[in-house]
Motif scaffolding. Structure first.
Motif: not given
Lengths: 75, 703
Positions: B637-642, B648-659
């Motif tokens: 992630n260019q902004q955080t360097g992480k 957090a992003t992974g879970m959010s994506l998983l839930i988005f794809y589920a629903l």
């Protein structure tokens, strides 16, 4: 008050009464559920709905709202 | 040379009579599934060689108990038999009856015979007669029914040759009606009915009156002629009842003289099995075990062929790339077409296994027991017992699942089922889940035995299922559709499944998937490739711009190439699209690259993985074969360097794809099945809004 299919207990039989004719949907008639025929209650799902019956050589599952409309003479 | 004549033959029969087995025997692989014009029911056609001179064009009509239709499938039977302009209007009808419940099968036979189309009675399962103590006086039955009768066993291929021989003779068959309805019900009324059309049989005219709403093939003049008779609805209904009772009386009389059952030989297998399988407790336990077995098998058996297909397409891509001259065409093939085709084929193992199981459950007669057990529970959610089949099928693919909802006769229950099926975790979500889970969830065990990654996957299945149930409850509350229809299902006898029938069912479902979803997935893959390899003027001048920017800095040639590729992607059309939606998806924790993958997922969800692969491939230039997972895990992630794909992003994506509703192919099928854009649009907006809100909440909570 007469009995209906819904009043049967598992294993009990009855004869479908003639004046049920108008209450029985055409499709049920076509599947063999005719006045004068013997009907046996084989099994019920939880809350007694649907009901699994044997009538005129056919094995059918019907919902209780239909079963309640079909008058029978208990055997 | 002899001239080959063609005869149109329709197979009609009650469900569970082995009609489809006979169809498979007659036509073999020489069959195809088409569509009826204007409606969505599949039309099964096949060719069968009757003799050197005669070929039959066989149509397998949907199973039905009578000509009077109560479901969409059954209206086909009526239309095919009554509408002379129907391309399958038969020269010959073969009614397939089953030996055990001949009485009820003869009701349908008597109706069809009364249409005065040459009709043959085929009694199936003759191999079971002795075991079940049934004997039939065939010659006498032929006399009584004024018809030819052939005994067969479709599964054991007995009697098929006799059947073909008899069909050769169809022009000589007796077409005298069996039931003379006019005398027994209302002679004056039926006398008038008989006179409406000089060229139709009495029963045909009567059907046109009773089934007027389904007979839209009549012309104006014909409509006017029957109008007078259709007004008294009450009378029509009464006469239909009387007609059915009269037919049964007639059939009973005939069978009394010709049909004998030795009750002592009857086996008790049905009642023994039913005692357990429909039991209030054991019935559900058994069903849960069956479901567990199915899902277990899908996962353990499908992985190997799926990996194989995956690897094959990666190899193919490399092979093509290394052997064709570089250029637009090669790029289209390797970046657009090959991944697109691979993305379609990868689902076939799972769909095959799932539909093999569903077909076994239906063939054995067990599915009806499941419907019986689940009906009351499903009705709490506005669906019905029959909704269980689409919901299970939905775990493979929503497209065949939505098509499987056609035999739900209640429109309201069917609509709710169609609307919630896309929440069930289809196989297109699995590659997305698999890759995200493997990046964000550690490979650990909790409580000693449970694999944490496995638990997450199970949680996502439950999430989809819960969302389906909750939205069904909501729809049940909101939808103001009143539709009364009768629920009456037959509980067929248990029997061993036929391998041949299962094979044909699976082939049919896979074909439906490839034609329904495949073309859309492939088309969008190609569009995606185009959008990624073309762009604004900055895209075209990328090399110069980046070189100029880096003129004074000392970087390696390789670094420069990477920077150019990266710049190109940013300025391609798809990069521009991704950037446009970035502000909207940022609250969910995504950047424009994930945005591109999200847009691409409208082809089908699994394109997410392929799209990211394309994006990172393009970006990392020559690094094509590195697996996408490593590439994603190392994305920063260019902004955080992480890491970009953090928890957090992974879970959010998983839930988005589920629903979220992301599958264009599903929307197209919903439009086709509901005959309106209203429902797919509701689905798209409703599901995606829900997904967005929950994903934003998840991300802000976890971050």
């Amino acid at each position: 008050m007469g009995s209906t299919i819904a009043d049967l207990k598992i294993g009990e039989c009855g004869i479908i009464e003639d004046f049920s004719l108008n209450a029985i949907p055409l499709k049920l008639l076509e599947m063999g559920c005719l006045p004068g025929q013997e009907v046996e209650l084989l099994q019920v799902a939880p809350f007694k709905d649907p009901l699994y019956i044997k009538v005129n050589g056919s094995y059918l599952a019907i919902r209780i709202e239909t079963a309640e409309k079909i008058n029978i003479i208990r055997l | 040379m002899k001239k080959n004549k063609v005869v149109k033959l329709a197979l009609v029969g009650n469900p569970n009579t082995g009609k489809t087995s006979l169809f498979n025997q007659l036509t073999g692989l020489n069959q195809k599934v088409g569509n009826y014009p204007g409606i969505t029911v599949d039309k099964k056609l096949g060719k069968c060689k009757i003799s050197e001179e005669l070929t039959a064009e066989v149509i397998d009509l949907p199973g039905t108990y009578s000509i009077n239709p109560s479901t969409l499938d059954e209206t086909i039977v009526l239309d095919t038999l009554l509408n002379k302009n129907n391309s399958s209007f038969p020269d010959v009808v073969v009614v397939v009856a089953e030996v055990e419940n001949l009485k009820r099968n003869l009701l349908l036979f008597s109706q069809i015979k009364d249409l005065k189309i040459p009709t043959l009675l085929v009694i199936n399962m003759k191999d079971q007669m002795q075991r079940k103590g049934i004997s039939i006086d065939i010659d006498k039955l032929k006399d009584e029914l004024k018809s030819e009768i052939i005994l067969i066993s479709a599964r054991k291929k007995l009697g098929i040759d006799n059947l073909k021989k008899e069909i050769l003779n169809y022009k000589n068959w007796d077409t005298t009606p069996i039931a003379n309805i006019s005398d027994k019900i209302d002679a004056d009324f039926f006398k008038e009915v008989e006179n409406i059309f000089s060229d139709f049989s009495l029963y045909k005219s009567w059907l046109l009156i009773t089934q007027q709403q389904h007979c839209n093939f009549l012309n104006k003049a014909e409509q006017t002629k029957i109008k007078k008779f259709t007004e008294n609805k009450e009378q029509i209904k009464r006469y239909q009842h009387k007609e059915t009772i009269y037919r049964y009386q007639k059939i009973n009389e005939i069978l009394k003289k010709t049909y004998l059952v030795d009750k002592s030989k009857a086996t008790d297998l049905r009642s023994k099995l039913d005692k357990i399988l429909t039991h209030k407790v054991f019935g559900y336990v058994f069903f849960a075990l069956v479901l567990f077995l199915i899902f277990q098998s899908i996962f353990s058996w499908a992985t190997l062929p799926m990996d194989f297909i995956d690897k094959m397409f990666v190899d193919l891509k490399v092979l093509v790339k290394n052997n064709l001259p570089a250029g637009t065409l090669t790029s289209l093939i390797t970046e657009g077409i090959i991944p697109g085709v691979g993305g379609v084929l990868i689902f076939i193992p799972q769909i095959t296994i799932l539909f093999a199981f569903i077909s076994i459950l239906e063939e054995t007669g067990y599915m009806s027991r499941v419907v019986f057990l689940m009906d009351k529970i499903m009705r709490r959610f506005g669906m019905g017992g029959k909704s269980i089949i689409p919901l299970i099928s939905g775990t493979a693919c929503a497209i065949p699942a939505i098509m499987a909802s056609r035999n739900i006769s209640n429109w309201r229950e069917r609509l709710i089922t169609i609307l919630v099926v896309p929440f069930t975790t289809c196989s297109a979500r699995l590659p997305v889940y698999a890759i995200l889970i493997s990046i964000i969830i550690p490979q650990k065990h909790v409580l000693g035995i449970f694999n944490l990654q496995g638990l997450t996957l199970m949680g996502l299945y439950l999430l989809g299922f819960t969302a389906a149930i909750l939205s069904a409850i909501l729809l049940n509350y909101v939808l103001k559709i009143k539709h009364k229809s009768l629920f009456a299902i037959e509980m067929p006898n248990y029997k061993l499944p036929s391998v041949k029938n299962i094979f044909y069912t699976v082939v049919e479902k896979v074909k439906a998937f490839i034609t329904g979803a495949g073309s859309i997935i492939l088309a969008i893959s190609i569009v995606l490739w185009f959008l990624a390899s073309n762009g604004s003027t900055n895209f075209k001048n990328a090399k110069e711009i980046v070189s100029n920017q880096n003129k004074n800095i000392n970087i390696s040639k390789k670094e420069l190439h990477k920077k150019i590729a990266s710049y190109k992607l940013e300025n391609s059309y798809i990069g521009m699209m991704g950037k446009t939606i970035e502000p909207v998806i940022k609250p969910m924790g995504y950047d424009w690259k994930i945005g591109i993958a999200l847009i691409s997922s409208f082809a089908a969800r699994e394109v997410f993985v392929g799209a990211l692969a394309t994006i990172y491939n393009v970006e990392s230039d020559n690094n094509n074969t590195s697996t996408i997972k490593q590439r994603m895990a190392s994305e920063i992630n260019q902004q955080t360097g992480k890491k970009r794909f953090n928890f957090a992003t992974g879970m959010s994506l998983l839930i988005f794809y589920a629903l979220a509703m992301q599958c264009m192919a599903t929307l197209a099928i919903v439009k086709r099945e509901t005959k309106s854009w209203k429902w797919p649009i509701l689905q798209l907006i409703g599901m995606s809004t829900l997904a967005y809100i929950i994903s934003v909440l998840t991300f802000s909570f976890l971050n």
